[in-house]
Every structure is written in C-alpha cells, then in structure tokens.
Design a protein around this motif. Structure first.
Motif, PDB file in Angstrom:
ATOM      1  N   PHE A  25       9.520  20.848  14.053  1.00  0.00           N
ATOM      2  CA  PHE A  25       8.107  21.220  14.090  1.00  0.00           C
ATOM      3  C   PHE A  25       7.326  20.590  12.941  1.00  0.00           C
ATOM      4  CE2 PHE A  25       5.291  24.173  11.787  1.00  0.00           C
ATOM      5  CZ  PHE A  25       4.201  24.216  12.656  1.00  0.00           C
ATOM      6  N   THR A  26       7.928  20.575  11.738  1.00  0.00           N
ATOM      7  CA  THR A  26       7.203  20.041  10.581  1.00  0.00           C
ATOM      8  C   THR A  26       6.857  18.566  10.755  1.00  0.00           C
ATOM      9  OG1 THR A  26       9.364  19.771   9.519  1.00  0.00           O
ATOM     10  CG2 THR A  26       8.051  21.688   8.862  1.00  0.00           C
ATOM     11  N   ALA A  27       7.688  17.820  11.481  1.00  0.00           N
ATOM     12  CA  ALA A  27       7.385  16.409  11.701  1.00  0.00           C
ATOM     13  C   ALA A  27       6.164  16.252  12.606  1.00  0.00           C
ATOM     14  CB  ALA A  27       8.596  15.699  12.305  1.00  0.00           C
ATOM     15  N   TYR A  28       6.095  17.070  13.657  1.00  0.00           N
ATOM     16  CA  TYR A  28       4.912  17.024  14.521  1.00  0.00           C
ATOM     17  C   TYR A  28       3.660  17.438  13.738  1.00  0.00           C
ATOM     18  CZ  TYR A  28       7.450  16.213  18.885  1.00  0.00           C
ATOM     19  OH  TYR A  28       8.181  15.650  19.900  1.00  0.00           O
ATOM     20  N   ALA A  29       3.792  18.483  12.940  1.00  0.00           N
ATOM     21  CA  ALA A  29       2.642  18.929  12.151  1.00  0.00           C
ATOM     22  C   ALA A  29       2.212  17.856  11.159  1.00  0.00           C
ATOM     23  CB  ALA A  29       2.985  20.226  11.424  1.00  0.00           C
ATOM     24  N   ALA A  30       3.171  17.193  10.517  1.00  0.00           N
ATOM     25  CA  ALA A  30       2.839  16.130   9.574  1.00  0.00           C
ATOM     26  C   ALA A  30       2.137  14.973  10.270  1.00  0.00           C
ATOM     27  CB  ALA A  30       4.113  15.640   8.880  1.00  0.00           C
ATOM     28  N   ALA A  31       2.612  14.610  11.462  1.00  0.00           N
ATOM     29  CA  ALA A  31       1.978  13.525  12.218  1.00  0.00           C
ATOM     30  C   ALA A  31       0.536  13.871  12.567  1.00  0.00           C
ATOM     31  CB  ALA A  31       2.780  13.234  13.479  1.00  0.00           C
ATOM     32  N   LEU A  32       0.294  15.134  12.919  1.00  0.00           N
ATOM     33  CA  LEU A  32      -1.059  15.556  13.247  1.00  0.00           C
ATOM     34  C   LEU A  32      -1.957  15.497  12.011  1.00  0.00           C
ATOM     35  CD1 LEU A  32      -2.341  16.532  15.906  1.00  0.00           C
ATOM     36  CD2 LEU A  32      -2.096  18.856  15.064  1.00  0.00           C
ATOM     37  N   LEU A  33      -1.436  15.938  10.870  1.00  0.00           N
ATOM     38  CA  LEU A  33      -2.217  15.883   9.628  1.00  0.00           C
ATOM     39  C   LEU A  33      -2.541  14.443   9.245  1.00  0.00           C
ATOM     40  CD1 LEU A  33      -0.466  18.589   7.393  1.00  0.00           C
ATOM     41  CD2 LEU A  33      -2.576  18.801   8.723  1.00  0.00           C
ATOM     42  N   HIS A  34      -1.595  13.544   9.472  1.00  0.00           N
ATOM     43  CA  HIS A  34      -1.830  12.140   9.125  1.00  0.00           C
ATOM     44  C   HIS A  34      -3.005  11.564   9.906  1.00  0.00           C
ATOM     45  CE1 HIS A  34      -0.793   8.115   7.740  1.00  0.00           C
ATOM     46  NE2 HIS A  34      -0.888   7.694   9.003  1.00  0.00           N
ATOM     47  N   ALA A  35      -3.184  12.035  11.134  1.00  0.00           N
ATOM     48  CA  ALA A  35      -4.268  11.517  11.981  1.00  0.00           C
ATOM     49  C   ALA A  35      -5.597  12.222  11.743  1.00  0.00           C
ATOM     50  CB  ALA A  35      -3.877  11.646  13.452  1.00  0.00           C
ATOM     51  N   ALA A  36      -5.584  13.325  11.009  1.00  0.00           N
ATOM     52  CA  ALA A  36      -6.792  14.137  10.841  1.00  0.00           C
ATOM     53  C   ALA A  36      -7.706  13.549   9.774  1.00  0.00           C
ATOM     54  CB  ALA A  36      -6.412  15.565  10.456  1.00  0.00           C
ATOM     55  N   PRO A  37      -9.021  13.533  10.014  1.00  0.00           N
ATOM     56  CA  PRO A  37      -9.958  13.067   8.979  1.00  0.00           C
ATOM     57  C   PRO A  37      -9.982  13.985   7.762  1.00  0.00           C
ATOM     58  CG  PRO A  37     -11.141  13.945  10.886  1.00  0.00           C
ATOM     59  CD  PRO A  37      -9.702  13.863  11.276  1.00  0.00           C
ATOM     60  N   ASP A  38      -9.686  15.261   7.955  1.00  0.00           N
ATOM     61  CA  ASP A  38      -9.635  16.221   6.858  1.00  0.00           C
ATOM     62  C   ASP A  38      -8.359  17.036   6.995  1.00  0.00           C
ATOM     63  OD1 ASP A  38      -9.974  18.162   4.956  1.00  0.00           O
ATOM     64  OD2 ASP A  38     -12.001  18.742   5.551  1.00  0.00           O
ATOM     65  N   PRO A  39      -7.232  16.500   6.499  1.00  0.00           N
ATOM     66  CA  PRO A  39      -5.946  17.179   6.697  1.00  0.00           C
ATOM     67  C   PRO A  39      -5.916  18.597   6.137  1.00  0.00           C
ATOM     68  CG  PRO A  39      -5.604  14.939   5.910  1.00  0.00           C
ATOM     69  CD  PRO A  39      -7.070  15.223   5.801  1.00  0.00           C
ATOM     70  N   GLY A  40      -6.570  18.816   5.006  1.00  0.00           N
ATOM     71  CA  GLY A  40      -6.544  20.142   4.396  1.00  0.00           C
ATOM     72  C   GLY A  40      -7.179  21.195   5.278  1.00  0.00           C
ATOM     73  N   THR A  41      -8.320  20.860   5.862  1.00  0.00           N
ATOM     74  CA  THR A  41      -8.999  21.812   6.743  1.00  0.00           C
ATOM     75  C   THR A  41      -8.158  22.108   7.972  1.00  0.00           C
ATOM     76  OG1 THR A  41     -11.202  21.121   6.003  1.00  0.00           O
ATOM     77  CG2 THR A  41     -11.054  22.198   8.146  1.00  0.00           C
ATOM     78  N   LEU A  42      -7.571  21.064   8.564  1.00  0.00           N
ATOM     79  CA  LEU A  42      -6.746  21.270   9.757  1.00  0.00           C
ATOM     80  C   LEU A  42      -5.511  22.104   9.416  1.00  0.00           C
ATOM     81  CD1 LEU A  42      -6.358  20.649  12.761  1.00  0.00           C
ATOM     82  CD2 LEU A  42      -5.052  18.624  12.085  1.00  0.00           C
ATOM     83  N   ALA A  43      -4.881  21.825   8.281  1.00  0.00           N
ATOM     84  CA  ALA A  43      -3.702  22.595   7.882  1.00  0.00           C
ATOM     85  C   ALA A  43      -4.054  24.067   7.708  1.00  0.00           C
ATOM     86  CB  ALA A  43      -3.119  22.027   6.592  1.00  0.00           C
ATOM     87  N   GLY A  44      -5.241  24.347   7.172  1.00  0.00           N
ATOM     88  CA  GLY A  44      -5.668  25.727   7.009  1.00  0.00           C
ATOM     89  C   GLY A  44      -5.936  26.410   8.338  1.00  0.00           C
ATOM     90  N   ARG A  45      -6.603  25.711   9.228  1.00  0.00           N
ATOM     91  CA  ARG A  45      -6.920  26.309  10.532  1.00  0.00           C
ATOM     92  C   ARG A  45      -5.657  26.615  11.334  1.00  0.00           C
ATOM     93  NH1 ARG A  45     -12.173  23.307  13.282  1.00  0.00           N
ATOM     94  NH2 ARG A  45     -13.697  24.811  12.502  1.00  0.00           N
ATOM     95  N   LEU A  46      -4.663  25.744  11.209  1.00  0.00           N
ATOM     96  CA  LEU A  46      -3.429  25.927  11.972  1.00  0.00           C
ATOM     97  C   LEU A  46      -2.379  26.718  11.200  1.00  0.00           C
ATOM     98  CD1 LEU A  46      -2.987  22.385  13.603  1.00  0.00           C
ATOM     99  CD2 LEU A  46      -4.118  24.397  14.537  1.00  0.00           C
ATOM    100  N   SER A  47      -2.717  27.148   9.991  1.00  0.00           N
ATOM    101  CA  SER A  47      -1.781  27.920   9.150  1.00  0.00           C
ATOM    102  C   SER A  47      -0.445  27.200   9.030  1.00  0.00           C
ATOM    103  CB  SER A  47      -1.582  29.327   9.732  1.00  0.00           C
ATOM    104  OG  SER A  47      -2.805  30.024   9.813  1.00  0.00           O
ATOM    105  N   LEU A  48      -0.499  25.927   8.654  1.00  0.00           N
ATOM    106  CA  LEU A  48       0.706  25.107   8.612  1.00  0.00           C
ATOM    107  C   LEU A  48       1.493  25.269   7.315  1.00  0.00           C
ATOM    108  CD1 LEU A  48      -0.586  21.769  10.183  1.00  0.00           C
ATOM    109  CD2 LEU A  48       0.731  23.581  11.277  1.00  0.00           C
TER     110      LEU A  48
END
Length: 374
Positions: free
Chosen positions: A258-281
């Motif tokens: 799961f962490t690899a998929y989450a990391a890949a999604l964060l890499h593509a995000a313009p604002d990884p911090g905001t996305l990580a917070g919204r998804l509680s990663l």
C-alpha cells in the motif's frame, strides 16, 4: 420481493460453516424479527465467493442487548444504535438496528430514524448491495430484493438507488469505482448522470477521502482509479499513470505494498502534503518516496527498487561498499572515501552507469598513489 428458495440456498451455501452457525444462533436470540445478513456479504455469496465481512440488520431486537447476549467482545455506538462484535477469529461483525436515514447537509453524517428491514435496504448505496438474506428464529432462510439488485448483479451493473444518492454522499462514487474495478461491473446511466453531483460536494464529504484511501488498498488500485477517470471523475486524484504501472508489476508477482501506491500518488500530486493529509496517509509513503528517489542501494524486489524503476527510469544500481572492496580498495576509511567520491559524481551528473562508476573509481584511486590503486 422474496426470491425463490434456491436463490437463498445458493447464497447460504457459500458462507463459511462457522459463520452460518453463528448467524443461526444470532437469529434465534433476536426473537420474532430474526436477523438479516445484508450488503456485500450477500452480493459476494451470490457471486460464488466466500464472504469474510459480515453486516447484519436486526429488524426488531435491542442491538446492544443482543450483542451482549453473544458473549463476545463488542462496542456499542449509541448515535446510530449499532454494535461491532468481534468474532473468535478476530473479524468484526456490524449489528445494525433497521433504520431509515436522511441527509440534512450534503456530505455530512446521516440522521437515523427507526425503520423496517425494507427501509434499511432502501437507504443503501447501490441496488446490488441492497440484498438481504433473512433468517427467522427457526432458521428459515429468505432472500429479499427490494430494488432489483439481483437483476443488476446478474447483469454486472452498478446502479444507485435514487437520483440524489451521490449528492447526499459523494463517497458512494469512489466506493462504486472500487466495486466496479474489483467485480468487473459497468456503470448504469443513472450512475454516470450523478457524477457531477458527487464532484460538486466532494470537498465537503470527508468520507470521500476515506474511500480514496481505501482505493489504494484494492488489489488493483490503478484499475479502480481508471474507473473513476472513465466515469469523468479523474479530477479527484492526480495523474495515476504510476498506479497503473504498479498494478502491472504486482500482477507480474512483485510485492507492491500500500505504501508504494500511496508514494506514487504523492509523487504525482502538485501539493503532496495536502493530499497526504486528506487521505490520512501518515509519514511512511513520503519517506518511501524519498528513499526511492535517493541513490541509496536497495535490493531487488524491495518497494524502493520498484518505485525507483518508475520514478527514475534512467537510474542504475550504484556501487556498494562490497563492490568497492571487490575492486581492490582495502577495508577501512578508504571505502567510505571512495563511496563519498562516487556519490558526489552522481549528484553532479558525471556518472551515468555502474561502468562509469568503476572507471571513475579507478581514476580516483590512481590519484591516491600505487598502494591505493587497482
């Protein structure tokens, strides 16, 4: 509508034997109203699968008292009158008092009111999740289909129960995409018509972000994200091409957590911090991404190597301390000095392959005198 007895028997036969025994005992304790297995467990049993997750509606009995009577550990949730019972094998079963629900605020929590089993089925997300296997106190089994869910299941169609479903709860859109990808379902036109409603209230629906996090736990997260794109809801996630690539690696047998998929999604995000917070990663996916982007050596098959192959397709395995020793550098401080020199060359872009590093190391050792040379 009550379905033929053989349909109920087909679903019942696909439950685990211990689950059947537990449900029969529960229905007997529940009294005249019995108990009804509902939702995904009935759906999957009718598809020939053996469900593990159980959701049970209690039409008439007191849920808290019934949970206590099982003799198993449970937690009671008074706001909704539900209880979560922990089975001996550690699985959780939700016991729900039959109810109706209304949504005063789109995206907010529903307001429950007492209802019948039919009411409870009609408050659900999709028709194929609104099936119930009712057990009488004597063990008589009846399959109830209030909204045509059995026909949808046979046709592999995902259909919301009413026109305002996604406006009430936008998380149903993502849950539907997860189901469609997992079970190879196609969207009913009524579902596609409601996608703009879900997008309009997405930011006001915390449960939607929880569902997106669950999407990353699916067997093929990239496929589920592709369903969302195909339905016109691709804006809920950043570019998901890396998720598709990880699906391919997982299908080929690679261990992709799961962490690899989450990391890949964060890499593509313009604002990884905001996305990580919204998804509680949490911190682990970002840390994994940092390691994958680094020059640190990781063995084949590790999540770091899997991600690095996608995030840095031109990356190569850098020389390790063992490689340096094998090339003739004596043990001790010289190994660290050689590795530091090679790391500096990588950062400067002066080496682009393992062979480049070997040549650079030879040149470096030559400057140290004959005793350090190869």
């Amino acid at each position: 509508m009550i379905q033929p007895a053989w349909v109920a028997q087909a679903a019942w036969a696909n439950l685990r034997a211990d689950d059947r025994a537990w449900l029969l005992a529960l229905a007997e304790r529940a009294g005249a109203g019995g108990a009804a297995l509902v939702g995904g467990a009935v759906r999957d049993a009718l598809l020939g699968e053996t469900p593990l997750d159980l959701d049970v509606v209690i039409p008439e009995a007191d849920v808290e008292a019934l949970a206590a009577a099982t003799g198993l550990p449970f937690v009671f949730h008074p706001a909704f009158g539900n209880a979560t019972v922990t089975l001996p094998d550690g699985r959780a079963v939700d016991l729900v008092r039959a109810r109706r629900e209304s949504y005063p605020v789109p995206g907010g929590n529903p307001v429950p009111r007492p209802g019948t089993l039919a009411d409870d089925l009609r408050r659900r997300d999709f028709a194929l999740n609104a099936l119930a296997l009712h057990l009488s106190p004597t063990g008589t089994r009846t399959l109830l289909d209030e909204v045509g869910g059995l026909d949808d299941l046979r046709a592999r169609v995902l259909r919301p129960l009413h026109a305002g479903s996604f406006h009430e709860d936008a998380s149903r859109l993502v849950r539907g995409a997860r189901l469609a990808a997992r079970l190879d379902l196609r969207a009913h036109p009524d579902l596609l018509a409601q996608v703009p409603d879900a997008l309009a209230v997405a930011d006001r629906t915390p449960r939607l972000w929880a569902e997106l996090r669950l999407l990353l736990h699916e067997r093929r997260p990239g496929r589920a994200a592709g369903v969302l794109r195909g339905w016109g809801a691709g804006t809920l996630l950043p570019d998901t091409a890396l998720l598709d690539a990880l699906d391919t690696r997982r299908d080929a047998g690679a261990e992709v957590p799961f962490t690899a998929y989450a990391a890949a999604l964060l890499h593509a995000a313009p604002d990884p911090g905001t996305l990580a917070g919204r998804l509680s990663l949490g911190d682990r996916p970002a840390a994994l991404m940092g390691r994958a982007l680094s020059d640190t050596h990781f063995p084949d098959g590790t999540p770091e190597r899997e991600l690095r192959a996608l995030l840095r397709p031109d990356a190569y395995p850098p020389l390790t301390g063992r490689d340096v020793l094998a090339l003739g550098v004596p043990p001790g401080r010289g190994v660290g000095e050689a590795l530091g020199h090679l790391a500096a060359l990588r950062r400067a872009g002066q080496v682009r392959s393992s062979d480049d590093e070997r040549a650079a190391l030879k040149a470096f050792l030559a400057t140290k005198g004959p005793h350090a040379s190869l």
